[in-house]
Enzyme design. Structure first.
Site, short mmCIF file in Angstrom:
data_model
loop_
_atom_site.label_atom_id
_atom_site.label_comp_id
_atom_site.label_asym_id
_atom_site.label_seq_id
_atom_site.Cartn_x
_atom_site.Cartn_y
_atom_site.Cartn_z
N CYS A 191 -33.10 -58.34 -84.62
CA CYS A 191 -33.95 -57.70 -85.79
C CYS A 191 -34.46 -58.84 -86.90
O CYS A 191 -33.33 -59.45 -87.16
CB CYS A 191 -33.03 -56.44 -86.30
N LEU B 83 -32.20 -47.03 -88.45
CA LEU B 83 -33.44 -46.58 -87.76
C LEU B 83 -34.47 -47.38 -88.51
O LEU B 83 -35.17 -48.02 -87.70
CB LEU B 83 -33.57 -45.14 -88.48
N HIS B 84 -34.73 -47.72 -89.81
CA HIS B 84 -35.70 -48.45 -90.39
C HIS B 84 -37.30 -48.14 -90.14
O HIS B 84 -38.19 -48.42 -90.77
CB HIS B 84 -35.53 -50.05 -89.84
N CYS C 10 -25.19 -58.68 -94.37
CA CYS C 10 -24.89 -58.97 -93.28
C CYS C 10 -25.38 -60.31 -92.91
O CYS C 10 -26.49 -60.67 -92.75
CB CYS C 10 -25.63 -58.03 -92.08
#
Ligand code: SAH
Length: 357
Positions: free
Chosen positions: A125, A223-224, A341
């Site tokens: 991502c 989801l985003h 993260c």
């Protein structure tokens, strides 16, 4: 047959770490000791989270043997404290030199540990610091459990009540070890299944397996975006597991476990905070009665688009509520210590510089 040789590296077996063995394996290791010793050691290191040296009911010679044969797996490379001591973040070095992160967060009503399931991540991502730097390896059961034991020690006297698998890595890409760690946290550290949340980017086979497990843990899906074209770009795994299939798997999980589903949505300026995003997300979430967690995007070195400004984050939330969807804005914790993260590892240059997009 000779074992395969990996060029440029010696081919070594991974050591057995302190929290790797199951109870039966520990019993095997202590086969020459009276059986009550197994109970003492097992409860000592799990339930009480004690150091081997502090197991005063175990003879010294045995403590020395255990410390040698079952070394700890995490060496603190950096520890940072923020939010007036309410957030603590560790950067750990693993036995083979890779790095992972763990975060301890105190709230008024709970204390949560955010654990990593892999060193690095292969999901790629683009907005995620871990995703930007690629995959190193899976964590062992012991490396996952030890993160909680060590954070819990620091947390005392405040009790760790919740665990979220929202650190580095994709838990369902390391399903077996993640699940064994969940069972250990529940059974031996006493953390309720309903207080454990696994967050996935949307690995459908993992969601399906989770539905068949006996422990009813919470499921969160990152989801985003709620349309396939945009989600393909933000979360590359969407090309393999598109939104319609993902919704079906989520519905199956809810039906099997009767647990609330939540969606994570990192708000990115001009990318997924438009009126069309509100409509798509509200429809998708409503059909699954999912709760939406809105997180303003944390800046990372390899992704230049900004997070949505806070006033528009709240407007986005209000618009969702108007359409009948439930959403919460998540306070970001520890931004000044790079607590999102993969960010601490990235900022300390322990990985190759990320690719620019
Ligand atoms: N791989 C799993 C769990 C780890 S990521 C997953 O994707 O769910 C934990 C959460 O942090 C995910 O929702 C992820 O999308 C989010 N995240 C990653 N980078 C972020 C950033 N820069 N800002 C805000 N949230 C981010």
């Amino acid at each position: 047959m000779s074992s395969p040789v990996i060029l440029g590296r010696s081919h070594r077996e991974a050591p057995t770490l302190r929290y790797d063995p199951t109870r039966a394996e520990l019993a095997q290791l202590l086969a020459d000791e009276p059986s009550y010793r197994v109970d003492q050691v097992w409860a000592g290191i799990h339930k009480h989270g004690a150091e081997i040296e502090d197991l005063s009911n175990v003879p010294k010679a045995l403590r020395a043997r255990l410390a040698e044969e079952l070394p700890l797996g995490l060496t603190p490379e950096h520890e940072s404290v923020s939010d007036d001591g309410e957030t603590v973040k560790w950067l750990w070095r693993l036995h083979d030199g890779h790095h992972i992160e763990t975060v301890l967060m105190h709230y008024d009503d709970r204390t949560t540990v955010c654990v990593s399931s892999q060193a690095g991540c292969a999901m790629a991502c683009g907005f995620c610091a871990t995703g930007q730097s690629g995959f190193d390896r899976h964590l062992s059961v012991g490396e996952i459990v030890e993160q909680v034991v060590r954070a819990r020690r620091q947390s005392a006297p405040r009790r760790v009540s919740n665990i979220v698998f929202m650190g580095m890595g994709e838990p369902f890409a390391n399903y077996d070890r993640t699940w064994s760690a969940v069972e250990r946290l529940n059974h031996d550290l006493g953390i309720g299944a309903r207080h454990i949340t696994i967050s996935t980017v949307g690995v459908i086979p993992g969601i399906e397996r989770l539905a068949d497990e006996s422990l009813p843990v919470n499921l969160a899906v990152s989801l985003h975006s709620a349309n396939d074209a945009d989600r393909d770009a933000l979360v590359p795994l969407n090309k393999r597991y598109p939104l319609t299939d993902l919704a079906q798997a989520c519905a199956r999980y809810i039906a099997a476990k009767n647990r609330r589903l939540s969606f994570e949505w990192a708000l990115i300026d001009g990318v997924n905070d438009r009126p069309s995003d509100v409509d798509e997300l509200a429809n998708y979430a409503r059909s699954l009665r999912a709760h939406i967690n809105l997180i303003p995007l944390n800046p990372t070195p390899g992704y230049l688009t900004q997070g949505t400004p806070l006033d528009r984050v709240y407007a986005f939330r209000a618009a969702l509520e108007e359409r009948g969807a439930n959403a919460t804005v998540r306070r970001t914790r520890g931004t000044e210590i790079d607590a999102a993260c993969g960010q601490l590892r990235a900022s300390r240059r322990l990985v190759d510089p990320p690719r620019r997009r």
